[in-house]
Motif scaffolding. Sequence first.
Motif, PDB file in Angstrom:
ATOM      1  N   GLY A  64      44.201  35.656  47.122  1.00  0.00           N
ATOM      2  CA  GLY A  64      44.442  34.506  46.589  1.00  0.00           C
ATOM      3  C   GLY A  64      43.766  33.302  47.496  1.00  0.00           C
ATOM      4  O   GLY A  64      42.892  33.755  48.219  1.00  0.00           O
ATOM      5  N   GLY A  65      44.080  32.108  47.069  1.00  0.00           N
ATOM      6  CA  GLY A  65      43.416  31.085  47.780  1.00  0.00           C
ATOM      7  C   GLY A  65      41.847  30.998  47.960  1.00  0.00           C
ATOM      8  O   GLY A  65      41.278  30.847  48.762  1.00  0.00           O
ATOM      9  N   GLY A  66      41.335  31.056  46.782  1.00  0.00           N
ATOM     10  CA  GLY A  66      39.659  31.361  47.004  1.00  0.00           C
ATOM     11  C   GLY A  66      39.371  32.496  46.746  1.00  0.00           C
ATOM     12  O   GLY A  66      38.137  32.676  46.231  1.00  0.00           O
ATOM     13  N   PHE A  67      40.307  33.543  46.993  1.00  0.00           N
ATOM     14  CA  PHE A  67      40.012  34.892  46.577  1.00  0.00           C
ATOM     15  C   PHE A  67      40.522  35.250  45.600  1.00  0.00           C
ATOM     16  O   PHE A  67      41.393  34.574  44.761  1.00  0.00           O
ATOM     17  CB  PHE A  67      40.135  35.951  47.873  1.00  0.00           C
ATOM     18  N   ALA A  68      40.514  36.537  44.925  1.00  0.00           N
ATOM     19  CA  ALA A  68      41.050  37.129  43.734  1.00  0.00           C
ATOM     20  C   ALA A  68      42.640  36.909  43.907  1.00  0.00           C
ATOM     21  O   ALA A  68      43.173  36.832  44.858  1.00  0.00           O
ATOM     22  CB  ALA A  68      40.686  38.550  43.376  1.00  0.00           C
ATOM     23  N   GLY A  69      43.363  36.722  42.691  1.00  0.00           N
ATOM     24  CA  GLY A  69      44.832  36.493  42.742  1.00  0.00           C
ATOM     25  C   GLY A  69      45.383  38.121  42.509  1.00  0.00           C
ATOM     26  O   GLY A  69      44.792  39.163  42.433  1.00  0.00           O
ATOM     27  N   HIS A  71      46.550  38.737  39.192  1.00  0.00           N
ATOM     28  CA  HIS A  71      46.695  39.141  37.882  1.00  0.00           C
ATOM     29  C   HIS A  71      45.927  40.525  37.434  1.00  0.00           C
ATOM     30  O   HIS A  71      44.811  40.769  38.023  1.00  0.00           O
ATOM     31  CB  HIS A  71      45.969  38.051  36.791  1.00  0.00           C
ATOM     32  N   PRO A  72      46.821  41.428  36.852  1.00  0.00           N
ATOM     33  CA  PRO A  72      46.306  42.855  36.659  1.00  0.00           C
ATOM     34  C   PRO A  72      45.116  43.068  35.831  1.00  0.00           C
ATOM     35  O   PRO A  72      44.133  43.564  35.767  1.00  0.00           O
ATOM     36  CB  PRO A  72      47.561  43.464  36.029  1.00  0.00           C
ATOM     37  N   ALA A  73      44.981  41.685  34.750  1.00  0.00           N
ATOM     38  CA  ALA A  73      43.767  41.819  33.892  1.00  0.00           C
ATOM     39  C   ALA A  73      42.653  41.480  34.865  1.00  0.00           C
ATOM     40  O   ALA A  73      41.561  42.017  34.427  1.00  0.00           O
ATOM     41  CB  ALA A  73      43.821  40.882  32.947  1.00  0.00           C
ATOM     42  N   ASP A  74      42.578  40.665  35.923  1.00  0.00           N
ATOM     43  CA  ASP A  74      41.477  40.375  36.728  1.00  0.00           C
ATOM     44  C   ASP A  74      41.106  41.615  37.581  1.00  0.00           C
ATOM     45  O   ASP A  74      39.867  41.896  37.616  1.00  0.00           O
ATOM     46  CB  ASP A  74      41.774  39.403  37.534  1.00  0.00           C
ATOM     47  N   LEU A  75      42.181  42.454  38.120  1.00  0.00           N
ATOM     48  CA  LEU A  75      41.771  43.652  38.758  1.00  0.00           C
ATOM     49  C   LEU A  75      41.165  44.686  37.949  1.00  0.00           C
ATOM     50  O   LEU A  75      40.024  45.368  38.154  1.00  0.00           O
ATOM     51  CB  LEU A  75      43.356  44.218  39.269  1.00  0.00           C
ATOM     52  N   ILE A  76      41.785  44.877  36.418  1.00  0.00           N
ATOM     53  CA  ILE A  76      41.028  45.958  35.686  1.00  0.00           C
ATOM     54  C   ILE A  76      39.511  45.379  35.356  1.00  0.00           C
ATOM     55  O   ILE A  76      38.813  46.249  35.190  1.00  0.00           O
ATOM     56  CB  ILE A  76      41.837  45.857  34.494  1.00  0.00           C
ATOM     57  N   GLU A  77      39.471  44.009  35.129  1.00  0.00           N
ATOM     58  CA  GLU A  77      38.067  43.678  34.729  1.00  0.00           C
ATOM     59  C   GLU A  77      36.918  43.793  35.951  1.00  0.00           C
ATOM     60  O   GLU A  77      35.940  43.974  35.806  1.00  0.00           O
ATOM     61  CB  GLU A  77      38.035  42.116  34.463  1.00  0.00           C
ATOM     62  N   PHE A  78      37.524  43.534  37.243  1.00  0.00           N
ATOM     63  CA  PHE A  78      36.628  43.854  38.446  1.00  0.00           C
ATOM     64  C   PHE A  78      36.213  45.110  38.471  1.00  0.00           C
ATOM     65  O   PHE A  78      35.312  45.406  38.536  1.00  0.00           O
ATOM     66  CB  PHE A  78      37.479  43.329  39.729  1.00  0.00           C
ATOM     67  N   VAL A  79      37.174  46.119  38.115  1.00  0.00           N
ATOM     68  CA  VAL A  79      37.028  47.659  38.177  1.00  0.00           C
ATOM     69  C   VAL A  79      36.035  47.972  37.091  1.00  0.00           C
ATOM     70  O   VAL A  79      35.205  48.708  37.391  1.00  0.00           O
ATOM     71  CB  VAL A  79      38.494  48.425  37.831  1.00  0.00           C
ATOM     72  N   ILE A 107      41.129  48.832  46.724  1.00  0.00           N
ATOM     73  CA  ILE A 107      41.820  47.523  46.346  1.00  0.00           C
ATOM     74  C   ILE A 107      42.574  47.102  47.546  1.00  0.00           C
ATOM     75  O   ILE A 107      43.405  47.777  48.223  1.00  0.00           O
ATOM     76  CB  ILE A 107      42.930  47.812  45.468  1.00  0.00           C
ATOM     77  N   GLU A 108      42.602  45.850  47.819  1.00  0.00           N
ATOM     78  CA  GLU A 108      43.099  45.259  48.864  1.00  0.00           C
ATOM     79  C   GLU A 108      44.106  43.810  48.507  1.00  0.00           C
ATOM     80  O   GLU A 108      43.422  43.208  47.872  1.00  0.00           O
ATOM     81  CB  GLU A 108      42.203  44.588  49.994  1.00  0.00           C
ATOM     82  N   SER A 109      45.159  43.855  48.838  1.00  0.00           N
ATOM     83  CA  SER A 109      46.150  42.710  48.365  1.00  0.00           C
ATOM     84  C   SER A 109      46.962  42.243  49.694  1.00  0.00           C
ATOM     85  O   SER A 109      46.465  42.506  50.647  1.00  0.00           O
ATOM     86  CB  SER A 109      47.007  43.113  47.295  1.00  0.00           C
ATOM     87  N   SER A 110      47.990  41.582  49.347  1.00  0.00           N
ATOM     88  CA  SER A 110      48.624  40.787  50.479  1.00  0.00           C
ATOM     89  C   SER A 110      50.303  41.005  50.182  1.00  0.00           C
ATOM     90  O   SER A 110      50.547  40.882  48.934  1.00  0.00           O
ATOM     91  CB  SER A 110      48.293  39.442  50.633  1.00  0.00           C
TER      92      SER A 110
END
Length: 352
Positions: A223-228, A230-238, A249-252
Amino acid sequence: MHFLDDSLLPENQERLVIQAAPYGPEWLPGDADDLPLTMDEHVQAAVDCYDAGATVLHIHVRELDGHGSKRMSMFNELLGRLREAVPDMVLQIGGSISFAPEDEGADAKWLSYDTRHLLAELTPRPDQVTIAINTSQMNIVEIMSEDDLAGTSIAKPDYYQAYRDMVVEAGPDFYLEHLKRLHANDIQPHFQLATLAQLETVERLIRSGVYTGPLVLNYVAIGGGFAGRHPADLIEFVRRVPDGAVLTIESSMRAVAPMNAVAIALGVHVRVGNEDNLWARKGEPMSSVRQVEQMVRIADALGRDIASGAEAKKIYHLGEYYEDSDQTLARLGMVPNRRPGQRGFMLRDTAR
């Protein structure tokens, strides 16, 4: 990445590479029970993560006062000891060095370009250095909750504001020179990307012949300027990542486990550790080692094998570089560049 009918079957997926980030540079002693201080503790953290199943080590160094080290001599010392203690691990230096503020009220910021370039000259050399592409906001606290930060140093207003206002400085002046220096020293860049715009910049570097190596990258969902999250954003990036890339995949915080569960199911790779997350269930602390063990259990439940150190190095294509943009595009499974006068959509060259 393309998914065939059998792509979700674990026997057809790459063995899982688990990155461990157990040095938590943003935290101070007391924020977590497993933050290393002494050099011996730094080494032991690596050994423990490796024994638990991690094969890639994301490295930062902490001084005895608890703050992140900016001394290259400390990095050199730790790298030398890690080469002996965990010889099968991929050693990955965090390219931010230390973004943590030195004192309350101080800015949390990445160091100058010149200082970060020095990471290409570490001895012994690391296998990888992480690299950001394009300057952006890095407000790591934006999607952290009060529960996430309760009892930690970042809950203090001055520290919170320092991380809220942090910016990643990574413009062309930085990444063009940094890629050149890493290549000259046979160190693989590990791209830390969060948006399709950043991925497209890397693609342009490849198509123009500026970068001619394997595409090993993290999708950074903090988040905060990086990806959030949302699963759809993850899938689209993949979906947009080239077939021949190596994606992690790296999250927080407590989103790390569910995001990584999706990653394991999809056949890509995962990152865990106290740099990203401090918690299991709400209010229950979770060490870096326990986080690695959790990924092993999830992978086992899905039938996906864990990579050994040797297998992780092979998956990462360490030491590989290619002749030119054409060969790089082919090795990454990307369509070739357009030739003069060529019309229509590009197809992979099958004439050979």
